[in-house]
Motif scaffolding. Structure first.
Motif, PDB file in Angstrom:
ATOM      1  N   SER A  36      -7.231   1.291  17.695  1.00 20.18           N
ATOM      2  CA  SER A  36      -5.947   0.591  17.726  1.00 20.18           C
ATOM      3  C   SER A  36      -5.661   0.046  19.121  1.00 20.18           C
ATOM      4  CB  SER A  36      -4.810   1.542  17.314  1.00 20.18           C
ATOM      5  OG  SER A  36      -5.191   2.404  16.280  1.00 20.18           O
ATOM      6  N   TRP A  37      -5.793   0.906  20.104  1.00 20.89           N
ATOM      7  CA  TRP A  37      -5.551   0.486  21.488  1.00 20.89           C
ATOM      8  C   TRP A  37      -6.527  -0.622  21.906  1.00 20.89           C
ATOM      9  CZ3 TRP A  37      -1.698   1.981  24.821  1.00 20.89           C
ATOM     10  CH2 TRP A  37      -0.922   3.078  24.441  1.00 20.89           C
ATOM     11  N   ASN A  38      -7.789  -0.436  21.578  1.00 21.80           N
ATOM     12  CA  ASN A  38      -8.797  -1.424  21.973  1.00 21.80           C
ATOM     13  C   ASN A  38      -8.563  -2.776  21.311  1.00 21.80           C
ATOM     14  OD1 ASN A  38     -10.095   0.365  23.647  1.00 21.80           O
ATOM     15  ND2 ASN A  38     -11.673   0.917  22.172  1.00 21.80           N
ATOM     16  N   ALA A  39      -8.119  -2.751  20.043  1.00 24.32           N
ATOM     17  CA  ALA A  39      -7.844  -4.007  19.335  1.00 24.32           C
ATOM     18  C   ALA A  39      -6.708  -4.758  20.013  1.00 24.32           C
ATOM     19  CB  ALA A  39      -7.506  -3.730  17.879  1.00 24.32           C
ATOM     20  N   MET A  40      -5.669  -4.042  20.403  1.00 28.43           N
ATOM     21  CA  MET A  40      -4.515  -4.695  21.029  1.00 28.43           C
ATOM     22  C   MET A  40      -4.874  -5.216  22.420  1.00 28.43           C
ATOM     23  SD  MET A  40      -1.483  -5.442  20.069  1.00 28.43           S
ATOM     24  CE  MET A  40      -1.454  -7.005  20.929  1.00 28.43           C
ATOM     25  N   ILE A  41      -5.614  -4.429  23.170  1.00 28.51           N
ATOM     26  CA  ILE A  41      -6.053  -4.889  24.499  1.00 28.51           C
ATOM     27  C   ILE A  41      -6.955  -6.118  24.359  1.00 28.51           C
ATOM     28  CG2 ILE A  41      -7.519  -4.271  26.468  1.00 28.51           C
ATOM     29  CD1 ILE A  41      -6.430  -1.408  26.219  1.00 28.51           C
ATOM     30  N   ALA A  42      -7.857  -6.081  23.366  1.00 27.81           N
ATOM     31  CA  ALA A  42      -8.746  -7.221  23.140  1.00 27.81           C
ATOM     32  C   ALA A  42      -7.957  -8.482  22.802  1.00 27.81           C
ATOM     33  CB  ALA A  42      -9.733  -6.913  22.021  1.00 27.81           C
ATOM     34  N   GLY A  43      -6.850  -8.333  22.075  1.00 30.55           N
ATOM     35  CA  GLY A  43      -6.012  -9.484  21.750  1.00 30.55           C
ATOM     36  C   GLY A  43      -5.476 -10.159  22.991  1.00 30.55           C
ATOM     37  N   TYR A  44      -4.993  -9.365  23.931  1.00 29.28           N
ATOM     38  CA  TYR A  44      -4.488  -9.934  25.194  1.00 29.28           C
ATOM     39  C   TYR A  44      -5.623 -10.537  26.021  1.00 29.28           C
ATOM     40  CZ  TYR A  44       0.139  -7.888  24.445  1.00 29.28           C
ATOM     41  OH  TYR A  44       1.384  -7.592  23.956  1.00 29.28           O
ATOM     42  N   VAL A  45      -6.773  -9.883  26.011  1.00 24.85           N
ATOM     43  CA  VAL A  45      -7.922 -10.392  26.773  1.00 24.85           C
ATOM     44  C   VAL A  45      -8.365 -11.748  26.232  1.00 24.85           C
ATOM     45  CG1 VAL A  45     -10.378 -10.018  27.229  1.00 24.85           C
ATOM     46  CG2 VAL A  45      -8.751  -8.162  27.592  1.00 24.85           C
ATOM     47  N   SER A  99       0.830  -1.203   0.000  1.00 23.57           N
ATOM     48  CA  SER A  99       0.000   0.000   0.000  1.00 23.57           C
ATOM     49  C   SER A  99       0.868   1.259   0.000  1.00 23.57           C
ATOM     50  CB  SER A  99      -0.922   0.000   1.212  1.00 23.57           C
ATOM     51  OG  SER A  99      -1.664   1.195   1.263  1.00 23.57           O
ATOM     52  N   LEU A 100       0.592   2.148  -0.959  1.00 25.26           N
ATOM     53  CA  LEU A 100       1.358   3.388  -1.056  1.00 25.26           C
ATOM     54  C   LEU A 100       0.836   4.456  -0.106  1.00 25.26           C
ATOM     55  CD1 LEU A 100       1.684   3.555  -4.959  1.00 25.26           C
ATOM     56  CD2 LEU A 100       3.343   2.675  -3.300  1.00 25.26           C
ATOM     57  N   VAL A 101      -0.409   4.281   0.317  1.00 23.94           N
ATOM     58  CA  VAL A 101      -0.995   5.236   1.256  1.00 23.94           C
ATOM     59  C   VAL A 101      -1.479   4.472   2.483  1.00 23.94           C
ATOM     60  CG1 VAL A 101      -1.660   7.057  -0.345  1.00 23.94           C
ATOM     61  CG2 VAL A 101      -3.128   5.071  -0.099  1.00 23.94           C
ATOM     62  N   LYS A 102      -1.041   4.901   3.643  1.00 24.89           N
ATOM     63  CA  LYS A 102      -1.476   4.270   4.890  1.00 24.89           C
ATOM     64  C   LYS A 102      -1.887   5.361   5.865  1.00 24.89           C
ATOM     65  CE  LYS A 102       1.762   0.308   4.753  1.00 24.89           C
ATOM     66  NZ  LYS A 102       2.753   0.764   3.751  1.00 24.89           N
ATOM     67  N   ASP A 103      -3.028   5.161   6.488  1.00 27.54           N
ATOM     68  CA  ASP A 103      -3.423   6.041   7.581  1.00 27.54           C
ATOM     69  C   ASP A 103      -3.571   5.203   8.838  1.00 27.54           C
ATOM     70  OD1 ASP A 103      -5.786   4.654   7.254  1.00 27.54           O
ATOM     71  OD2 ASP A 103      -6.977   6.374   6.599  1.00 27.54           O
ATOM     72  N   VAL A 104      -4.051   5.799   9.900  1.00 30.67           N
ATOM     73  CA  VAL A 104      -4.152   5.086  11.167  1.00 30.67           C
ATOM     74  C   VAL A 104      -5.107   3.893  11.047  1.00 30.67           C
ATOM     75  CG1 VAL A 104      -6.015   6.557  12.059  1.00 30.67           C
ATOM     76  CG2 VAL A 104      -4.494   5.383  13.657  1.00 30.67           C
ATOM     77  N   PHE A 105      -6.086   4.006  10.146  1.00 26.99           N
ATOM     78  CA  PHE A 105      -7.035   2.907   9.966  1.00 26.99           C
ATOM     79  C   PHE A 105      -6.402   1.726   9.237  1.00 26.99           C
ATOM     80  CE2 PHE A 105      -9.539   6.834  10.208  1.00 26.99           C
ATOM     81  CZ  PHE A 105     -10.337   6.535  11.310  1.00 26.99           C
ATOM     82  N   THR A 106      -5.450   2.009   8.340  1.00 26.43           N
ATOM     83  CA  THR A 106      -4.733   0.917   7.664  1.00 26.43           C
ATOM     84  C   THR A 106      -3.948   0.106   8.681  1.00 26.43           C
ATOM     85  OG1 THR A 106      -4.393   2.561   5.891  1.00 26.43           O
ATOM     86  CG2 THR A 106      -3.344   0.400   5.627  1.00 26.43           C
ATOM     87  N   TRP A 107      -3.202   0.801   9.518  1.00 23.39           N
ATOM     88  CA  TRP A 107      -2.421   0.124  10.560  1.00 23.39           C
ATOM     89  C   TRP A 107      -3.353  -0.644  11.515  1.00 23.39           C
ATOM     90  CZ3 TRP A 107       2.944   0.094  11.156  1.00 23.39           C
ATOM     91  CH2 TRP A 107       3.661   0.920  10.296  1.00 23.39           C
ATOM     92  N   THR A 108      -4.433   0.002  11.890  1.00 22.76           N
ATOM     93  CA  THR A 108      -5.370  -0.640  12.825  1.00 22.76           C
ATOM     94  C   THR A 108      -6.003  -1.880  12.210  1.00 22.76           C
ATOM     95  OG1 THR A 108      -5.842   1.496  13.855  1.00 22.76           O
ATOM     96  CG2 THR A 108      -7.439  -0.268  14.218  1.00 22.76           C
ATOM     97  N   ALA A 109      -6.330  -1.821  10.920  1.00 21.03           N
ATOM     98  CA  ALA A 109      -6.907  -2.985  10.243  1.00 21.03           C
ATOM     99  C   ALA A 109      -5.958  -4.171  10.306  1.00 21.03           C
ATOM    100  CB  ALA A 109      -7.219  -2.640   8.787  1.00 21.03           C
ATOM    101  N   MET A 110      -4.667  -3.892  10.136  1.00 14.50           N
ATOM    102  CA  MET A 110      -3.679  -4.977  10.158  1.00 14.50           C
ATOM    103  C   MET A 110      -3.498  -5.523  11.578  1.00 14.50           C
ATOM    104  SD  MET A 110      -2.048  -6.461   7.771  1.00 14.50           S
ATOM    105  CE  MET A 110      -1.848  -8.128   8.383  1.00 14.50           C
ATOM    106  N   VAL A 111      -3.449  -4.626  12.562  1.00 19.48           N
ATOM    107  CA  VAL A 111      -3.351  -5.068  13.963  1.00 19.48           C
ATOM    108  C   VAL A 111      -4.572  -5.912  14.328  1.00 19.48           C
ATOM    109  CG1 VAL A 111      -3.363  -4.284  16.362  1.00 19.48           C
ATOM    110  CG2 VAL A 111      -1.887  -3.149  14.699  1.00 19.48           C
ATOM    111  N   SER A 112      -5.751  -5.434  13.963  1.00 23.21           N
ATOM    112  CA  SER A 112      -6.979  -6.184  14.258  1.00 23.21           C
ATOM    113  C   SER A 112      -6.975  -7.534  13.565  1.00 23.21           C
ATOM    114  CB  SER A 112      -8.209  -5.378  13.807  1.00 23.21           C
ATOM    115  OG  SER A 112      -8.302  -4.165  14.515  1.00 23.21           O
ATOM    116  N   GLY A 113      -6.448  -7.575  12.335  1.00 24.37           N
ATOM    117  CA  GLY A 113      -6.363  -8.838  11.607  1.00 24.37           C
ATOM    118  C   GLY A 113      -5.505  -9.856  12.338  1.00 24.37           C
ATOM    119  N   TYR A 114      -4.360  -9.412  12.821  1.00 31.57           N
ATOM    120  CA  TYR A 114      -3.498 -10.318  13.594  1.00 31.57           C
ATOM    121  C   TYR A 114      -4.219 -10.805  14.851  1.00 31.57           C
ATOM    122  CZ  TYR A 114       0.806  -9.616  10.894  1.00 31.57           C
ATOM    123  OH  TYR A 114       1.770  -9.627   9.920  1.00 31.57           O
ATOM    124  N   VAL A 115      -4.919  -9.892  15.521  1.00 31.80           N
ATOM    125  CA  VAL A 115      -5.638 -10.262  16.750  1.00 31.80           C
ATOM    126  C   VAL A 115      -6.716 -11.293  16.444  1.00 31.80           C
ATOM    127  CG1 VAL A 115      -7.265  -9.408  18.485  1.00 31.80           C
ATOM    128  CG2 VAL A 115      -5.161  -8.137  18.014  1.00 31.80           C
TER     129      VAL A 115
END
Length: 777
Positions: free
Chosen positions: A310-319, A272-288
């Motif tokens: 982003s924060w909620n996705a990562m916390i949810a992964g640990y939960v 992806s040539l363009v990334k915003d905070v939602f792009t990063w969050t989508a990938m983090v959520s995908g891993y979770v």
């Protein structure tokens, strides 16, 4: 300093304090008139300016701007005061008021003003139609639309969007086809309607029927492919896009991640040539979502910026991985928490059994929503704190918390666990008033509550009224009738379910085999067990085998039950050995009982119930030396026998009894009543079965000991206090003893009462000297 506009407005107010007021009176109700006159007096004392009846177009424009400004800030009363002081009104004035009322949720006031308008322009009609659409009154919106003498594309689009947003896709299409003129909004509204309702074939046909779609339309259709999990078609569509923006990339990345293709998702993320905070969050959520928490954390740490998601996705992964310490670390350093963050943590602690920490966070929450309450109530319920769960439910209502399906379901589940039938019925009434009764989610919780609380008739009535019954609904009823001892009725439900076209699943067959077991239908049970894989695709698991061992064991076919255990494709667990031990005790097979007990003691050395079963067997055979040895063994291993107690709910109050209870406030009256009842029972032919007493004492002492068992005390109290004509419902935490079973049959006969007893295994319905179990338990 005040701005010039504000100063000019004050001057206009002063000039027109005493003008135009009489014209307004017919158009507003008395309450608004009172408000108006009160505000007028205050204004007159504040503003002493010359008065005039004039008002130019430029002045009217300033009044209208002031109205719009007040309405945008939710200050409807101030807007009304300005409107009432105007020297005259244009259609813009009315439109500003109507749209303002609609924006602030005052639909009825907006409607009344629209109805009282002396003249309406196109904007007035369009604004009011949009108001009806927002109020989900499409019938009135359509009626207003058809009354319009002229319409523009905005009129058509408003009605079209109303149908589209409410899932009326075919009606939206009919409006679309009637439109004399269409613009981008029209095409996108219909495309979105098809996509949102999963009608992708029609969406694709519409998309191919014209060229030059905007990028937002391409992204809409791409999102539809992802939502329907058509990732291959979605990728092909994505590759055919001549222009892509960050939304396009985020959608396809999310699509691959949600379909478990995380490697392809990461590849696209890197391309992806363009990334915003939602792009990063989508990938983090995908891993979770794919349980790759370490990879998620590595990417999370590299994010150039993070948002709440982003924060909620990562916390949810640990939960989800029950790594609450890591979740708490992130929670503590999170710069901006929202209610979802708190809810995730509360749910995590509750699921890990740390309900005290969950409650600690719950109490600290700056703001709670219905999910917060539901999560905490469910946490208490799942951790066995039923009464705390119900207290919290009551607290939620007192504090004005909004009830939702989840909180109702948790409360009903708790009522089922603690057998609080009266409260469960009250909740049922609230559900009906709140409009939550329909649908499987809450409906199934109600069914389970009635079944577990011993009211199988109410469960059946509810089942007959339910719309959209699913497999869980049927399973609940089959299992309910089975546990209540009505095995043949359970099997009739099973056959009816199949006629409805529903395919039995694992839980269905457990309930069916259990019904056969409780009713002694050995041949029928064998038939179901031997054919369920071929007919329904259900492969037997440990629960199915346990039911078969129970079925054979109850029928005295102990050797066949033991042989079946040897043929199992897996090692028997403690529950299955316990079933065999229980059957061996009933039929006096000491050898097999000792084999089963040795297996259980090795697997579950602290299972006191199994010691009691074996001890019962020894005691019934007069082997008091072996009874003593077992007690010594229990003492040496620190195993304590579970205390038996029974309880009954009368007028929303729970009365609990233990054996020989000395603490109930009415104990003297209860024991006096029992003495009289005992004499009546003996005259009716009742004889104590003292073999259930596990102590080497005199026969008279044994009779006294069984007479005051907890279930008998609770039943006696129910006979005293439950009004004639109502069933007496008693619950015991352990299996009812044989003597109490015989005694309660006699109690039911001589008093003419219906007594429903739930022990830790099943329900017993006592009526006219017999029990629903047919003494086959």
């Amino acid at each position: 300093m005040r701005c010039a506009g504000t100063k000019r407005l004050e001057e206009l107010c002063a000039q027109n304090q005493r003008t135009s007021f009489n014209v307004l009176k017919p158009r507003f109700n008395a309450a608004k008139e009172a408000t108006f006159h009160s505000s007028t007096k205050r204004t007159q004392t504040q503003l002493q300016k010359p008065q005039s009846k004039s008002g130019g177009d430029e002045d009217i424009k300033q009044w209208n701007v002031a109205i719009s400004s007040y309405m945008r800030n939710g200050r409807c009363n101030e807007a009304l005061r300005v409107f009432e002081r105007m020297p005259r009104w244009s259609s813009v004035s009315y439109n500003a008021m109507i749209s303002g009322y609609l924006r602030n949720g005052e639909f009825e006031t907006a409607r009344k003003m629209f109805d009282e308008m002396p003249e309406r322009d196109l904007v007035s009609w369009n604004v009011m139609i949009k108001g009806y659409v927002r109020n989900r009154n499409l019938g009135k919106a359509r009626e207003l639309f058809e009354r319009m003498s002229e319409r523009d594309v905005c009129s058509w689009n408003t009605l079209l969007s109303g149908y589209a947003q409410n899932g009326c896709v075919d009606e939206a299409r009919r409006v679309f086809d009637r439109m004399p003129e269409k613009n981008e909004v029209s095409w996108n509204a219909l495309l979105s309607a098809y996509v949102q309702n999963g009608r992708m074939e029609e969406a694709c046909v519409l998309f191919e029927s014209r060229e030059n779609w905007a990028l937002v339309s391409w992204n809409c259709l791409l999102g539809g492919f992802v939502k329907k999990k058509k990732i291959v078609e979605g990728r092909k569509f994505f590759d055919g896009m001549s222009v892509r923006d960050v939304v396009s990339w985020n959608t396809i990345i999310t699509g691959y991640a949600q379909n478990g293709k995380i490697d392809e998702s990461r590849k696209l993320f890197d391309e992806s040539l363009v990334k915003d905070v939602f792009t990063w969050t989508a990938m983090v959520s995908g891993y979770v979502q794919n349980k790759m928490v370490e990879e998620a954390r590595e990417l999370f740490d590299k994010m150039p910026e993070r948002n709440e998601v982003s924060w909620n996705a990562m916390i949810a992964g640990y939960v989800q991985g029950e790594r609450m310490e890591m979740a708490k670390e992130l929670f503590d350093v999170m710069p901006f928490r929202n209610v979802s963050t708190w809810n995730t943590m509360i749910t995590g602690y509750a699921q890990c059994g740390d309900v005290s920490e969950a409650k600690n966070l719950f109490d600290k929450m700056p703001k709670r929503d219905p999910v917060s309450w539901a999560a905490m109530i469910a946490g208490y319920s799942q951790c066995g704190h039923g009464h705390e769960a119900l207290r919290l439910f009551v607290q939620m209502e007192r504090e004005g918390g909004r009830l939702n399906r989840s909180s109702f379901s948790s409360a009903l589940s708790t009522c089922a666990d603690v057998v609080a039938l009266e409260l469960g019925k009250q909740l049922h009434g609230r559900l009906v008033k709140g409009g939550y009764e329909s649908g499987c989610f809450v409906g199934n919780a109600l069914l389970l509550m009635y079944c577990k609380c011993g009211s199988i008739e109410d469960a059946n009535d509810l089942f007959e009224e339910m719309t959209g019954r699913d497999i869980v609904s049927w399973n609940t009823m089959i299992s309910g009738y089975s546990r209540h001892g009505f095995g043949e009725e359970a099997l009739r439900f099973f056959e009816s379910m199949k006629r409805q076209g529903l395919k039995p699943d694992d839980a269905t067959m457990v309930a069916v085999l259990s019904a056969c077991s409780h009713t002694g239908l050995v041949e029928k049970g064998r038939e179901y067990f031997n054919t369920m894989t071929q007919e329904y695709g259900v492969i037997p698991n440990s629960q199915h085998y346990a039911c078969m061992v129970d079925l054979l064991g109850r029928a005295g076919l102990l050797e066949e039950a033991h042989s079946l255990m040897k043929e199992m494709p897996f090692e028997p667990d403690g529950a299955i050995w316990g079933t065999l031990l229980g059957a061996s005790r009933v039929h006096g097979n000491t050898e097999l009982a000792e084999i089963a007990a040795d297996k259980i003691f090795a697997m579950e050395p602290e299972n006191s119930g199994m010691y009691v079963l074996l001890s019962n067997l020894y005691a019934s055979l007069g082997r008091w030396g072996d009874v003593s040895k077992l007690r010594v063994r229990m003492r040496d291993k620190g195993v304590k026998k579970a205390t038996g107690y029974s309880w009954i709910e009368i007028q929303n109050k729970t009365h609990t009894f233990s054996v020989g209870d000395e603490f109930h406030a009415e104990r003297d009256e209860i024991y006096a009543f029992m003495e009289d009842l005992d004499l009546r029972m003996k005259k009716a032919g009742y004889v104590s079965k003292t073999s259930v007493v596990l102590h080497d004492v005199e026969e008279e002492e044994k009779e006294r000991m069984v007479r005051y068992h907890s279930e008998r005390l609770a039943v006696a109290y129910g006979i005293m206090r439950v009004p004639q004509g109502k069933p007496i419902r008693v619950i015991k935490n352990l299996r009812v003893c044989e003597d109490c079973h015989s005694a309660i049959k006699c109690m039911a006969k001589i008093t003419g009462r219906v007594i429903i007893l739930r022990d830790n295994n099943r329900f017993h319905h006592f009526r006219d000297g017999s029990c629903s179990c047919g003494d086959y338990w």
